[in-house]
Scaffold this active site. Structure first.
Site, mmCIF file in Angstrom:
data_model
loop_
_atom_site.group_PDB
_atom_site.id
_atom_site.type_symbol
_atom_site.label_atom_id
_atom_site.label_comp_id
_atom_site.label_asym_id
_atom_site.label_seq_id
_atom_site.Cartn_x
_atom_site.Cartn_y
_atom_site.Cartn_z
ATOM 1 N N GLY A 122 1.229 -0.640 -0.069
ATOM 2 C CA GLY A 122 -0.024 -0.209 0.030
ATOM 3 C C GLY A 122 0.795 1.382 0.190
ATOM 4 N N GLN A 124 2.657 9.826 1.896
ATOM 5 C CA GLN A 124 4.748 9.326 1.659
ATOM 6 C C GLN A 124 5.240 9.542 0.758
ATOM 7 O OE1 GLN A 124 2.536 4.940 2.631
ATOM 8 N NE2 GLN A 124 4.557 4.787 3.918
ATOM 9 N N CYS A 137 6.166 -0.581 7.480
ATOM 10 C CA CYS A 137 5.946 0.922 6.943
ATOM 11 C C CYS A 137 6.974 1.290 6.198
ATOM 12 C CB CYS A 137 5.223 1.824 8.425
ATOM 13 S SG CYS A 137 4.256 3.179 6.801
ATOM 14 N N LEU A 138 6.428 1.063 4.856
ATOM 15 C CA LEU A 138 7.538 2.224 3.548
ATOM 16 C C LEU A 138 8.372 3.376 4.893
ATOM 17 C CD1 LEU A 138 5.979 0.916 0.109
ATOM 18 C CD2 LEU A 138 7.546 -0.011 1.278
ATOM 19 N N HIS A 161 -4.620 1.896 7.356
ATOM 20 C CA HIS A 161 -3.366 1.898 7.741
ATOM 21 C C HIS A 161 -2.527 3.207 6.865
ATOM 22 C CE1 HIS A 161 1.695 0.820 7.672
ATOM 23 N NE2 HIS A 161 1.663 2.007 6.639
ATOM 24 N N GLU A 162 -3.255 3.406 5.705
ATOM 25 C CA GLU A 162 -2.710 3.942 4.934
ATOM 26 C C GLU A 162 -3.667 5.353 4.690
ATOM 27 O OE1 GLU A 162 -0.343 3.993 2.996
ATOM 28 O OE2 GLU A 162 -0.841 1.883 3.053
ATOM 29 N N HIS A 180 -2.311 7.272 7.600
ATOM 30 C CA HIS A 180 -1.050 8.617 6.658
ATOM 31 C C HIS A 180 -1.761 9.353 6.118
ATOM 32 C CE1 HIS A 180 2.147 5.881 6.834
ATOM 33 N NE2 HIS A 180 1.938 5.087 6.128
HETATM 34 O O1 GNR Z 1 4.248 -2.630 2.543
HETATM 35 C C1 GNR Z 1 3.106 -3.487 3.758
HETATM 36 N N1 GNR Z 1 3.113 -3.582 4.695
HETATM 37 C C2 GNR Z 1 2.282 -3.857 5.613
HETATM 38 C C3 GNR Z 1 1.961 -4.624 6.143
HETATM 39 C C4 GNR Z 1 1.077 -4.626 7.321
HETATM 40 C C5 GNR Z 1 0.681 -3.701 7.761
HETATM 41 C C6 GNR Z 1 0.435 -2.180 6.243
HETATM 42 C C7 GNR Z 1 0.945 -2.995 6.192
HETATM 43 S S1 GNR Z 1 1.671 -1.338 4.798
HETATM 44 C C8 GNR Z 1 2.615 -1.533 4.371
HETATM 45 C C9 GNR Z 1 3.574 -0.174 2.737
HETATM 46 C C10 GNR Z 1 3.253 1.055 3.732
HETATM 47 O O2 GNR Z 1 4.072 1.884 4.235
HETATM 48 N N2 GNR Z 1 2.331 1.921 3.328
HETATM 49 O O3 GNR Z 1 2.206 2.517 3.648
HETATM 50 NI NI NI Z 2 3.258 2.796 5.654
#
Ligand code: GNR
Ligand code: NI
Length: 172
Positions: free
Chosen positions: A46, A51, A91-92, A133-134, A137
């Site tokens: 995601g 980001q 998270c990236l 999660h997104e 952000h």
């Molecule tokens: O790549 C991602 N893996 C992930 C694994 C578990 C829960 C959420 C994520 S999102 C993350 C990519 C990212 O940072 N998205 O904002």
């Molecule tokens: Ni993230």
């Protein structure tokens, strides 16, 4: 198409609250394509516009194994949440750290798709976790905010130290 730069914790720009997208046009679709390219290359499941330093309410996701199931969510709103699930999240924007986070197991979301059509859908499993999660952000929130202050500050210090070493290597 272009790969975009992903901001990393504790960059203060990750704390900005994104504003609603006003028009779903070709310029936005070009950004969406760049976000997919960036997400697949990372690789990640995601990516929120925040980001890549674009503070508009837009996210992309693909949790499939074959990476051929892209989802786009513009101006997403969670209408209902149900159940609880714990996932080891990464998270990236917080590279190299994985911690358990508790979130809703099922969600009902209203959003616009890449053609600007209003949609309403239910999601569960990893896609539901990823969308939550997104959307965090887009509100300036990171998964590390669910951890203890001690853990978050340890992660911040390690990432800051790593970054100092990186820029030193580049200068020399
Ligand atoms: O790549 C991602 N893996 C992930 C694994 C578990 C829960 C959420 C994520 S999102 C993350 C990519 C990212 O940072 N998205 O904002
Ligand atoms: Ni993230």
């Amino acid at each position: 198409m272009a790969k975009l730069t992903i901001l990393e914790f504790p960059d203060p720009r990750l704390r900005k609250k994104a504003v609603p997208v006003e028009a779903v046009d070709d310029e936005l679709r070009a950004l969406i394509d760049d976000m997919f390219e960036t997400m697949y290359a990372a690789p990640g499941i995601g990516l929120a516009a925040t980001q890549v330093d674009v503070h508009r309410r837009l996210l992309v996701a693909d949790v499939s194994a074959d990476k051929e199931h892209p989802h786009v969510f513009i101006n997403p709103e969670i209408l209902e949440k149900d159940g609880v699930t714990v996932t080891e999240e990464g998270c990236l924007s917080v590279p190299g750290y994985f911690e358990e986070v508790k979130r809703a197991e099922h969600i009902r979301v209203r959003y616009l798709d890449r053609d600007g059509r209003e949609c309403e859908d239910e999601f569960e499993g990893l896609l539901a976790v990823c969308v939550q999660h997104e959307i965090d952000h887009l509100d300036g929130k990171l998964f590390v905010d669910y951890l203890s202050e001690a853990k978050r500050s340890r992660i911040r210090k390690k990432l800051e130290k790593e970054r100092r070493h990186h820029s030193a290597a580049v200068v020399i």
